[in-house]
Design an enzyme around this catalytic site. Sequence first.
Site, PDB file in Angstrom:
ATOM      1  N   LYS A   1      26.708  37.071 -11.063  1.00 57.53           N
ATOM      2  CA  LYS A   1      25.517  36.246 -11.156  1.00 57.53           C
ATOM      3  C   LYS A   1      25.817  34.863 -10.564  1.00 57.53           C
ATOM      4  CE  LYS A   1      22.416  33.950 -14.314  1.00 57.53           C
ATOM      5  NZ  LYS A   1      22.347  33.261 -15.585  1.00 57.53           N
TER       6      LYS A   1
ATOM      7  N   LYS B   1      27.246  27.908 -10.788  1.00 52.99           N
ATOM      8  CA  LYS B   1      28.237  26.990 -10.260  1.00 52.99           C
ATOM      9  C   LYS B   1      29.592  27.246 -10.900  1.00 52.99           C
ATOM     10  CE  LYS B   1      29.323  22.183  -9.668  1.00 52.99           C
ATOM     11  NZ  LYS B   1      29.850  21.295 -10.700  1.00 52.99           N
TER      12      LYS B   1
ATOM     13  N   CYS C   1      30.905  30.356 -26.674  1.00 50.87           N
ATOM     14  CA  CYS C   1      29.622  30.874 -26.191  1.00 50.87           C
ATOM     15  C   CYS C   1      29.891  31.917 -25.105  1.00 50.87           C
ATOM     16  CB  CYS C   1      28.794  29.721 -25.631  1.00 50.87           C
ATOM     17  SG  CYS C   1      27.367  30.278 -24.678  1.00 50.87           S
TER      18      CYS C   1
ATOM     19  N   HIS D   1      17.854  28.941  -7.804  1.00 47.32           N
ATOM     20  CA  HIS D   1      16.703  28.063  -8.042  1.00 47.32           C
ATOM     21  C   HIS D   1      15.681  28.209  -6.909  1.00 47.32           C
ATOM     22  CE1 HIS D   1      20.002  25.667 -10.096  1.00 47.32           C
ATOM     23  NE2 HIS D   1      19.125  25.777 -11.070  1.00 47.32           N
TER      24      HIS D   1
ATOM     25  N   HIS E   1      28.839  30.348 -21.681  1.00 40.39           N
ATOM     26  CA  HIS E   1      29.575  29.199 -21.152  1.00 40.39           C
ATOM     27  C   HIS E   1      31.091  29.283 -21.309  1.00 40.39           C
ATOM     28  CE1 HIS E   1      25.474  27.543 -21.337  1.00 40.39           C
ATOM     29  NE2 HIS E   1      25.878  26.860 -20.292  1.00 40.39           N
TER      30      HIS E   1
ATOM     31  N   CYS F   1      25.722  25.684 -29.205  1.00 40.46           N
ATOM     32  CA  CYS F   1      26.322  25.537 -27.871  1.00 40.46           C
ATOM     33  C   CYS F   1      25.596  24.418 -27.146  1.00 40.46           C
ATOM     34  CB  CYS F   1      26.229  26.832 -27.058  1.00 40.46           C
ATOM     35  SG  CYS F   1      26.798  26.579 -25.352  1.00 40.46           S
TER      36      CYS F   1
ATOM     37  N   HIS G   1      21.141  25.710  -6.489  1.00 37.40           N
ATOM     38  CA  HIS G   1      21.731  26.806  -5.720  1.00 37.40           C
ATOM     39  C   HIS G   1      20.629  27.776  -5.310  1.00 37.40           C
ATOM     40  CE1 HIS G   1      21.396  29.292  -9.284  1.00 37.40           C
ATOM     41  NE2 HIS G   1      22.281  28.581  -9.963  1.00 37.40           N
TER      42      HIS G   1
ATOM     43  N   CYS H   1      24.060  25.592 -23.804  1.00 36.69           N
ATOM     44  CA  CYS H   1      22.786  26.323 -23.913  1.00 36.69           C
ATOM     45  C   CYS H   1      21.710  25.482 -24.578  1.00 36.69           C
ATOM     46  CB  CYS H   1      22.955  27.588 -24.743  1.00 36.69           C
ATOM     47  SG  CYS H   1      23.996  28.843 -24.007  1.00 36.69           S
TER      48      CYS H   1
HETATM   49 ZN   LIG Z   1      26.278  28.391 -24.061  1.00 31.97          ZN
END
Ligand SMILES: [Zn+2]
Length: 520
Positions: free
Chosen positions: A305, A308, A155, A24, A158, A130, A21, A133
């Site tokens: 932020k 996706k 998390c 990056h 996530h 996680c 995206h 992560c």
């Molecule tokens: Zn995570």
Amino acid sequence: MSDGSSFYITTPIFYVNDVPHIGHAYTEVAADVLARWHRQSGDDAWLLTGTDEHGQKILRTATANGVTPKAWADRLVETAWKPLLKTVDIQNDDFIRTTDVRHEVNAQKFLQHLFDAGHIYTGEYEGYYCVGCEEYKQPSDLVDGTGEFEGQPVCAIHSKPVELLHEKNYFFRMSTFTQQLLDLYESNPNFVQPESARNEVISFVKQGLSDLSISRSSFDWGIKVPWDESHVVYVWFDALLNYITAVGYGQDDEEFARRWPATHVVGKDILRFHAVIWPAMLLAAGLPVPTQVFGHGWLLVGGEKMSKSKLTGIAPSQITETFGSDAFRYYFMRAISFGQDGSFSWEDLSARYQSELANGFGNLASRVIAMVVRYCDGEIPTAGEFSQADELIRGTERRATAAAMGAVDRLAIHEAIAAVWELVDELNGYITSQEPWALAKDPAQRDRLDAVLFTAVRGLGTLAVLLSPVVPRATARLWTALGGVGDVADQRIDQAWEWTGGTHVSPLEALFPRIEATVG
Ligand SMILES: [Zn+2]
């Protein structure tokens, strides 16, 4: 800055499972602009990027897709990541994959070295892990789940449940480097920048560091721990080593000495890995720490932020297909203060494209070249005597060059472009006030007309050289149209204002054509 010294700059390596995206592409463009700038300043510049391909999540996705993890990574590298670099014209000197033999073999050498030196021990670890992560989470990193995960800790990044894992691990004695790291931040204030990032890192380390679990035995997609092949290296420990294995660590001492240390450009979400764990690893190995770790801000779309999962991911090609890669590069480098969070909007992009690139820079170039064609048959005039107005432009060329160089030294890319844009604006004002079209009607003003057009052409040349790292395509075309010798990308930035013009101009299609379509 122009003594051929090494300027080695890296981006974070792409997590191969991600979907590319604009976040990056933003990091890549920033590092690429800096590398091109230093290259044009006479430095021995080297830009590294690549992919991070190990870990449990990649193994799981590959298995779910019925392929080996290596085949899965191969596919993503070729279909997602290398195309992303092309989309925004990244001129990387190398592309490292953590599955490259050069990486795996030399990462093992690094690990064995730390083990032999007593920096690694065997321990027991229990904690919430996680998978998203790829790391154990502290209780403070967890929040209460909602919806289908109600009642479970999830998390915070996530929003998915974490797993309680218990395993025999190898640990890196990171805690022993707490004071050395604090001394480093203190003695070298530039080591972590910007200031907000530095402060955050210092207060984190001041709480004292824990030892770091650096191996996993519950899956096998990773680099094997050299003295115990039932373990693979923790994916972050593995990934960070790419910055040295790519430049010869363990196998080419000359190349390694030539390049290392590097400037690392990273998103602020992975700042601690780069500003705490990574220098601790290097200190343990007796290697120089990075030159600098620079944490840039987040791109926000609609206040959120970019990611996706938040459905705000925008593919860079959505922007470049309409506006072109130069506009992508210019917009993100100009509109966002490098180091701060910044908001992206189609309206802002469109407005800046029109007013700054098309009307400000592009139109200036078209007008000047058209006048040289019309009034001088395309021959770039030489100037006899300069007026005060001409000398003011000369002064601005020097001032903009110096200011931009100073700004880039501080990684303030947005300030560098703003400094160069003073020259764009002044040249536009100069053309308006000098009225070459009026001078052309009076044969007695021929010398004055020549001086004005010469000054304008020379100013455009200075702009082409200074803006080449940011908008390489447009400046290459402009340089050719101005009769510049060689490639604009080979012209020295620190001497940008010394160019005195070619012999003839040649036709120039609009550098930034009008965009009619509505976008967004
Ligand atoms: Zn995570």
